[in-house]
Design a protein around this motif. Structure first.
Motif: not given
Length: 462
Positions: A70-77
């Motif tokens: 989750d490189p953008d850390n938005d809670g979505l894999s």
């Protein structure tokens, strides 16, 4: 001979996942791409072209480059980002102010900033936009996140917690202590943070209890002349114009320094504090002063004026002290003094005018015995009515002092008020040689030459 090229038909069966329509479509396309193109070099379920497009390593299934990354850390894999066609390098792919993971978590489209999927959308119709739901940590798909029967938007608008159903935040709470629970405030559309939503001086709960509108500002709810706040201070009923049910409005009683909570004594309808003959109820009806016997200061008592249909608030024309509405030569102040009727020249109805009776020292309020029509207090043979008609004095038997009683003179057409000539004692109208006084003494007829003795007759009115 032409050769026929046989191309094998590959039938691929894909597993169906119960996801939302957008995710299902994307999953199907993804699986078809993987199966048909076989471009997932690191076998992490992320196709090479997608990884390369989003700056991920297509040859590494580990860390940020793998399906669980989750490189953008938005809670979505990454796998979920690929499934929802969102950008794994941008936590808000559609730039609507809401993180992709939050949107997916609540079945919103992270790649659409329009309609119910956008920042201003309100899919649960609770009057909170999606963006506001995010700030409030409420569920944009549930109008009542904490299940306390209070809509999230209503709670946020009134500074209550939409994720706390306990204490003053819950349905039974009453933060403004107006005796209305939050649930009741929501139903009534009142403000749970203001005990008097319409600012009319009455708490919302009290208005609801008495069936009035807590959103309709009526500063004097019962129109009794007292504003609601005054009523609460005085402990009178702001919903009843007459708190003590004595027929006197609260406002009038307070203005006249009477007790609006007492119907006894001078504070009640039957009291007469100024002893003017008007009960308090009548003072209210005529708007006179219950503490002043003569409200208009004309010398006539309020009760007396009201009794005879005079205006107790006017000292002019027929209502004033010097007026004589019945034309009997007695003004109102005199009529009041003698207790006669200023609207009738003959108060006792005996055909004798009040003024004449008073002048002759008769009682203008008694029509019987010697004071009435048939009375003859001077025993002169003329009753009072005859005395009035002949302008003689009912208390003086011989008005002209000629030695002949008024009654005898009137009987024989002599003038009882003239002591001279033919009417006087020496007169002899029948020329029989006998003077009038002799005729009277002998009881003969002074108008007829005769020596017959006249017998006394009963009294008559002439």
């Amino acid at each position: 001979m032409q050769r026929i090229k046989i191309v094998p038909l590959i039938i691929i069966f894909l597993q169906f996942y119960a996801v939302n329509p957008i995710a299902a479509r994307n999953r199907t396309l993804l699986q078809l791409n993987i199966a048909n193109e076989q471009l997932d070099s690191d076998s992490d379920s992320l196709i090479n072209t997608w990884e390369i497009q989003h700056q991920l390593n297509p040859y590494s299934a580990l860390g940020p480059d793998g399906a669980a990354g989750d490189p953008d850390n938005d809670g979505l894999s990454n796998a979920a980002e690929q499934l929802h066609t969102s950008n794994p390098r941008n936590p808000d792919s559609d730039a609507d102010g809401m993180g992709d993971g939050w949107e997916v978590g609540y079945a919103l489209n992270p790649t659409s900033a329009h309609g119910d999927d956008g920042a201003t959308g309100d899919p649960d119709r609770d009057n909170l936009t999606n963006q506001e739901e995010g700030f409030s940590t409420t569920n944009p798909r549930n109008a009542d996140t904490d299940s306390d029967s209070l809509r999230d938007g209503w709670e946020v608008d009134h500074q209550l917690s939409p994720i706390n159903a306990t204490g003053y935040h819950g349905s039974a709470g009453d933060p403004d202590t107006d005796q209305l629970s939050n649930g009741q405030e929501q139903t009534a559309a009142t403000n749970p943070r203001n005990p008097d939503s319409d600012r009319d001086g009455l708490p919302d709960g009290l208005e609801i209890e008495h069936g009035t509108n807590p959103l309709d500002c009526e500063l004097d709810a019962d129109t009794d002349g007292l504003e609601n706040q005054q009523e609460l201070a005085l402990a009178t009923n702001p919903f009843s114009a007459d708190s003590d049910a004595d027929g006197l409005p609260d406002g009038w009683e307070v203005a006249q320094q009477l007790n609006p909570l007492s119907s006894a004594g001078l504070h009640g309808a039957n009291g007469d504090g100024d002893a003017d003959g008007l009960l308090q109820l009548h003072e209210y009806q005529h708007q006179t002063n219950p503490h002043q016997a003569d409200s208009d200061g004309d010398g006539l008592g309020d009760g007396w004026e009201v009794r005879y249909n005079l205006n107790p608030l006017s000292a002019l024309a027929n209502d004033g002290a010097q007026a004589d509405p019945d034309g009997d030569s007695l003004n109102n102040v005199a009529e009041q003094g003698f207790a006669t009727n200023p609207r009738s020249a003959d108060s006792d109805g005996d055909q004798l005018p009040d003024a004449w009776e008073l002048q002759q020292q008769l009682d203008p309020l008694r029509a019987s015995a010697e004071f009435g029509t048939d009375g003859d207090p001077d025993t002169d043979g003329l009753n009072n009515l005859a005395e009035y008609r002949n302008s003689t004095n009912p208390l003086l038997a011989d008005c002209d002092a000629d030695g002949m009683p008024d009654g005898w003179e009137v009987r024989y057409l002599l003038d009882p008020l003239d002591a001279f000539g033919l009417n006087g004692a020496a007169g002899d109208p029948d020329a029989d040689g006998l003077s009038n006084v002799v005729e009277f003494q002998r009881q003969t007829n002074p108008l007829q030459a005769s020596y017959l003795v006249m017998l006394p007759l009963a009294q008559h009115s002439y």
